[in-house]
Structures are given as C-alpha cells and as structure tokens.
Design an enzyme around this catalytic site. Structure first.
Site, short mmCIF file in Angstrom:
data_model
loop_
_atom_site.label_atom_id
_atom_site.label_comp_id
_atom_site.label_asym_id
_atom_site.label_seq_id
_atom_site.Cartn_x
_atom_site.Cartn_y
_atom_site.Cartn_z
N THR A 31 -1.11 5.65 2.01
CA THR A 31 -1.20 5.84 0.48
C THR A 31 -2.65 7.18 0.05
OG1 THR A 31 -0.92 3.69 0.88
CG2 THR A 31 -2.42 4.85 -1.42
N VAL A 32 -3.28 6.81 1.04
CA VAL A 32 -4.36 7.72 1.17
C VAL A 32 -4.84 9.59 1.62
CG1 VAL A 32 -7.68 8.16 0.79
CG2 VAL A 32 -6.40 6.28 0.16
N ALA A 61 -1.50 13.46 12.32
CA ALA A 61 -1.09 11.96 13.12
C ALA A 61 -0.60 11.78 12.18
CB ALA A 61 -2.35 12.12 13.58
N LYS A 121 -14.06 1.57 4.27
CA LYS A 121 -15.30 0.82 4.30
C LYS A 121 -15.59 -0.41 5.31
CE LYS A 121 -11.65 -0.81 2.06
NZ LYS A 121 -11.10 -0.26 0.13
N LYS A 221 -17.86 -3.07 0.22
CA LYS A 221 -18.47 -1.41 -0.20
C LYS A 221 -20.27 -2.43 -0.39
CE LYS A 221 -13.57 -0.76 -1.47
NZ LYS A 221 -12.48 -1.46 -2.83
N GLY A 318 -5.90 4.26 -5.44
CA GLY A 318 -4.81 4.55 -5.39
C GLY A 318 -5.00 4.72 -5.00
N1 LIG Z 1 -5.43 2.92 -1.04
C1 LIG Z 1 -6.59 2.82 -1.50
O1 LIG Z 1 -6.11 2.35 -2.90
C2 LIG Z 1 -7.98 3.10 -0.62
C3 LIG Z 1 -9.01 2.77 -2.02
C4 LIG Z 1 -9.98 4.23 -0.62
C5 LIG Z 1 -10.15 3.41 0.57
N2 LIG Z 1 -9.03 2.91 1.03
C6 LIG Z 1 -9.21 3.08 2.59
O2 LIG Z 1 -8.14 3.86 3.11
C7 LIG Z 1 -8.14 3.45 4.22
C8 LIG Z 1 -6.45 3.59 4.40
O3 LIG Z 1 -5.48 2.86 3.15
P1 LIG Z 1 -4.47 3.25 2.60
O4 LIG Z 1 -4.43 2.25 1.46
O5 LIG Z 1 -4.05 4.53 2.27
O6 LIG Z 1 -3.35 2.80 3.71
P2 LIG Z 1 -2.00 2.76 4.36
O7 LIG Z 1 -1.26 1.88 5.29
O8 LIG Z 1 -1.29 2.97 3.28
O9 LIG Z 1 -2.08 3.61 4.82
C9 LIG Z 1 -3.04 4.30 6.65
C10 LIG Z 1 -1.71 4.86 7.47
O10 LIG Z 1 -1.85 5.03 8.59
C11 LIG Z 1 -1.04 5.20 9.15
N3 LIG Z 1 -1.70 4.51 10.68
C12 LIG Z 1 -2.70 3.27 10.99
N4 LIG Z 1 -2.95 3.56 12.49
C13 LIG Z 1 -2.11 4.78 12.80
C14 LIG Z 1 -2.35 5.45 14.12
N5 LIG Z 1 -3.14 4.47 15.06
N6 LIG Z 1 -2.16 6.35 14.23
C15 LIG Z 1 -1.65 7.23 13.38
N7 LIG Z 1 -0.94 6.54 12.07
C16 LIG Z 1 -1.79 5.77 11.22
C17 LIG Z 1 -0.05 4.02 8.89
O11 LIG Z 1 1.31 4.54 9.70
C18 LIG Z 1 0.37 4.84 7.00
O12 LIG Z 1 0.78 4.73 7.13
C19 LIG Z 1 -8.20 2.48 4.29
O13 LIG Z 1 -9.64 2.64 5.55
C20 LIG Z 1 -8.80 1.63 3.23
O14 LIG Z 1 -9.49 0.77 3.24
C21 LIG Z 1 -8.31 2.76 0.37
N1 LIG Z 2 -8.14 -2.74 -1.92
C1 LIG Z 2 -9.26 -1.52 -2.27
C2 LIG Z 2 -8.93 0.07 -2.28
C3 LIG Z 2 -10.55 0.56 -2.16
O1 LIG Z 2 -10.47 0.55 -2.29
C4 LIG Z 2 -8.93 -2.36 -3.69
O2 LIG Z 2 -8.11 -2.80 -4.58
O3 LIG Z 2 -10.41 -2.07 -4.53
#
Ligand SMILES: NC(=O)c1ccc[n+]([C@@H]2O[C@H](COP(=O)([O-])OP(=O)(O)OC[C@H]3O[C@@H](n4cnc5c(N)ncnc54)[C@H](O)[C@@H]3O)[C@@H](O)[C@H]2O)c1
Ligand SMILES: N[C@@H](CCO)C(=O)O
Ligand code: NA
Length: 452
Positions: A31-32, A61, A121, A221, A318
């Site tokens: 996602t991010v 990666a 976080k 957080k 998001g």
């Molecule tokens: N989704 C949100 O809104 C949001 C907001 C703020 C912070 N975050 C943080 O951002 C980070 C990522 O979250 P996300 O929602 O994008 O998660 P996600 O699961 O959508 O994405 C993580 C990606 O990393 C890949 N991955 C995991 N381990 C791996 C590895 N060893 N090698 C290569 N690829 C690998 C997964 O296949 C996946 O595509 C987390 O730490 C989360 O807490 C997310």
């Molecule tokens: N899972 C977290 C992502 C943003 O940090 C939330 O819903 O706030």
C-alpha cells in the site's frame, strides 16, 4: 492604466537541474510502497523543484507486483538487503513493516552509510533508541514522519514548529482503522467485523489488525509522540493499552445522551511525578473539534505552555496520504545531504545527550475523570450507597443519569460522571461498588478527557 507585461514564467523541469538526481531504493511495494512510487513519479518535477535535485527510484525490493504501479524500467529484486548494499543508493525507504527483517534492514542500511525513511511505527517505537544511536554514530538520518498519523505532518510540527514550548500534553486519535470502525458503527449501525473487513480492503489496517483494534498501533505512535514532545527515550513497553473491542452500543448511546463522543484516544501528559502514556476508549465532550474527527481521519492536539493548544488534522492512513509523508521526508533528507550531521534536527527533537529520565507512570498513578455504568437492582437506597462509596474515597460526582428499569432483568442502569481522580482510587471504589449486594455484574468504566 498601463499594463506591465509579466515576464514569461520560467518553467523549470526535471532535466534542467545540473546536479544528478538522488537515487533511492524502495523496500516493500504494498500500500505505502506503491503510493510512494506513484507520487514520486507523478510529482517528479514539483519534488525536484523543492528538493533542488530530482529523486530517482533506482531499485525496488518486492515480493509480488503491485497492480497499482507501472514500474517498467526500474530494476527490481526480491531481497531487501540488495537495496541496503546497493552502492548507487543514498536513501533506503523501508516499507515492509514488522520488527524483525525491518530492523535488520534498517541497521544494515545505516551501517552502509545510507539514510533511511520509514513508515514503520512498530519498528521506531520498539527499536528506535538502538536505531537512532547507530544512525548518529554513522552520521545518517532516519526519518519517520509517515509513522505517526499518516499524512499529517505532526512530527515536523512538534519537533520543529513547537520547539519553543514546554509541552504539557499530547492527545490524539492516531489509528485510522479504529476511528473508521467507531464512526461506521455509530453512524450507520454496522457491525465491528464488517467494518474491519472494509478497512483491511482499503489498505488502512496493519498486517495483524489486532494491532489496530487493541490499541497497540496507537501506543506505538503515542510512544513516538511522547518522546519528541517531552525529550524522553522511546519506552513502548511502559505504555498502557486498552482496545475498542469491548465497547458496547449501550455506552456509546449513554455517552451521546450526556453530550459526549467515545473516541479511541492516545494521551501523553507530563506531570511533576512522571509522564502518563495511555491509549484507551475515552469520552470527549461532543462540542470539541477532536470529538468530530470521523472515519479514517486522525487528529493530534498538542498543548504547549507558549502556543496553547494546537490541533493537527488529516488522513491517518491510506496509500497516498502516507506516501505524502514518506516523500516529504525524502525531500528533507535530500536537502540535508550536504549538512553537518551535528547541526541537523535531532531524531527525537531534543539533543540525544539531553534526553530526560522523567519516568513513565503506571496506569494506576494516572489521573482522569470517569464515566461509570452500574447495573443496580431497583431498590431504594442504592444510589445513596454508591454515592457514599465514592465520597469516602474523595471522588466527586459531576452528574448522574438513571434509566428506566430494564424489563428482562429488573436492573436499572445508573450512569455517573465523576471529576478527575487518580486511577488507583477509582479501582478501589469500583471494587467496593461491585461488592454491593444491589449491584449486579462488573461496573463499566470509561475514562473522560475534557482536553482543556
Ligand atoms: N497502510 C497504511 O495506511 C499505513 C500508514 C502508515 C504507516 N504504515 C506502515 O507502513 C508499512 C507498510 O505498510 P503497508 O500498509 O504498505 O503494508 P503492505 O502489506 O500493503 O505492504 C508491505 C509490502 O512489503 C512486502 N514485503 C514484506 N516483507 C518483505 C520482504 N522481506 N522483502 C520484500 N518485500 C517484502 C509485502 O509483500 C508487501 O507488498 C508498515 O510498517 C505500516 O505499519 C502503513
Ligand atoms: N493501521 C494504521 C495505519 C496508519 O498508521 C491505521 O489504521 O492508523
Ligand atoms: Na505524520
């Protein structure tokens, strides 16, 4: 009137910058990661004009392709450590999540002299002290704006914008998933599992959504916010955490009738005896701005001795809101590449040698007002007994609401709001209330914050 012709606007473009673009590597294209790739690509020109140099994704990666991203032409690998050791790359963007591989990856990147940007976080709250010490040793930056409150630039606001203040407290709705669930349940009467499934589909939830609904994510957080607000080391293990899974519709409705909203709030407060660090469902007066923060939106209130209260609002999760913060960190790092490491903004806002040892208070030493729901038998004199238990312990009642007898069990819900009291004293009162003959079942207790 003579019109003075405006000189034609000089249109800078990406290729115009003499300096070469800074090369960055994205680890994790979920996602991010996907949002970050797309924002860097779409806004490349704006970003280069701000940073003074272009930012080029030199390697990604990833384990699986992201259908939202067109990555043609960008080299990829399945091993995140390839990015950490890629000599071309100056900045490693960690977006895989989790504590284990993410920690090794970030430490390896720092070891190799690379700057790091992360949205993680959990990683910062649990391993941040180690990571920042290592970064300092190597003279590199670890930036983490996206880790707290998604798209809201609240780390920057506290760390830089409020640096004149002695901060008294920080209170925030800092989990988008949880706030989305509470809002949909309250406004549309939807069920908990139904809304959680939607939050997961929208990419808001953590890989393990119990982190969202049990308050662990918010505690991560809050731990970070408390460190940068009060200049203390990160101490996630001392945060008190209570989730939203046990909240009932009855309490949401009674709160409403009393003029309050229930929000999942993180509170960090500095007191003379220590720092309160707690996440729990909280009644907030309905006319407060923060009580009206709904859906995936987050808000953080910061109270400083000079500025008074400030409120920061925006999307808490998001793809692109979070990418906005990741990319802003990249721009900051690019601007700071040639600066002396000793003169950069410290990771935890205060100089690392000036962190304070002010302790984190256990929850029973924290103070708040309370909402109590007591299921009492419909006998005369119960109210007097309840009132005397509270007054013997110095707990003042602010208001009482007594409902009609509930037909099926003959019990009368009695709802009380109290003034502020130390939690230990409230625990003692609740124990005495539950021991009363005329009180059935456990007393429901929800903390109340007026955020004045
Ligand atoms: N989704 C949100 O809104 C949001 C907001 C703020 C912070 N975050 C943080 O951002 C980070 C990522 O979250 P996300 O929602 O994008 O998660 P996600 O699961 O959508 O994405 C993580 C990606 O990393 C890949 N991955 C995991 N381990 C791996 C590895 N060893 N090698 C290569 N690829 C690998 C997964 O296949 C996946 O595509 C987390 O730490 C989360 O807490 C997310
Ligand atoms: N899972 C977290 C992502 C943003 O940090 C939330 O819903 O706030
Ligand atoms: Na942020």
């Amino acid at each position: 009137m003579r019109l003075i012709p405006r000189p034609a606007l000089r249109r800078p473009f990406y290729g115009e910058f003499i300096v070469k673009p800074v090369k960055v590597g994205i680890c994790g294209l979920g996602t991010v990661g996907g949002g970050t790739f797309n924002v860097l690509k779409r806004n490349a020109e704006e970003i280069a004009r701000r940073a003074g140099r272009g930012i080029e994704v030199a390697q990604i990666a990833m384990r699986t392709p992201n259908p939202n991203c067109q990555i043609t032409g960008t080299p990829t690998t399945t091993d995140v450590f390839d990015v950490a050791s890629n000599p071309e790359i100056d900045i490693v963007i960690e977006l895989i999540g989790g504590y284990t591989i993410a920690r090794e990856l970030v430490l390896k990147a720092i070891e190799n002299g690379k700057h790091v940007v992360t949205a993680n976080k959990a990683l910062i709250a649990v391993h941040g002290n180690e990571i920042f010490a290592k970064a300092r040793e190597k003279g590199v930056i670890v930036a983490f704006e996206a880790a707290v409150a998604g798209g809201i630039p609240v780390i920057k606001a506290i760390r830089e914008g409020l640096s004149a203040n002695r901060i008294n407290w920080v209170a925030g709705i800092i989990n988008g998933t949880g706030n989305f669930i509470l809002t949909e349940m309250r406004e549309k009467g939807r069920t908990f599992p139904d809304v959680l499934a939607e939050a997961q589909a929208l990419g808001y939830a953590e890989a393990d959504p119990t982190f969202d609904v049990e308050g662990i994510d918010a505690a991560h957080k809050l731990t970070i916010l408390a460190s940068i607000a009060f200049g203390i080391p990160l101490q996630f293990d001392k945060a008190y955490t209570e989730g939203i899974t046990r909240l009932t519709t009855a309490d949401v409705n009674y709160a409403e009738a009393l003029g309050y909203r229930i929000k999942h709030l993180g509170v960090a407060r500095s007191t003379p005896s220590g720092i309160e660090l707690r996440v729990h469902p909280t009644l907030i007066p309905a006319d407060r701005l923060i009580a009206n923060v709904n859906g995936v939106m987050n808000a953080v209130m910061v109270n400083g001795d000079a500025a008074g209260s400030t409120l920061f609002y925006g999307a808490g999760a998001g793809m692109e809101p979070t990418a906005s913060s990741v990319v802003a960190d990249l721009v900051d790092v690019v601007r700071a590449l040639t600066t002396d490491p000793e003169n950069r903004v410290p990771h935890l806002a205060f100089q690392p040698d000036s962190l304070s040892a002010h302790p984190i208070l256990p929850i029973d030493a924290c103070e708040s007002a309370y909402y109590l729901r007591i299921q009492a038998k419909d006998h005369p004199g119960v109210l007097a007994q309840v009132a005397s238990i509270l007054s013997e312990r110095g707990i003042n009642i602010e208001s009482i609401m007594q409902k009609e007898v509930e037909e099926h069990d003959g019990l009368v819900p009695m709802i009380l709001l109290t003034h502020r009291v130390v939690e230990k004293r409230m625990n003692d009162a609740i124990e005495a209330l539950e021991a009363l003959e005329d009180v059935a079942g456990p007393v429901v207790r929800i903390r109340v914050e007026h955020l004045n």
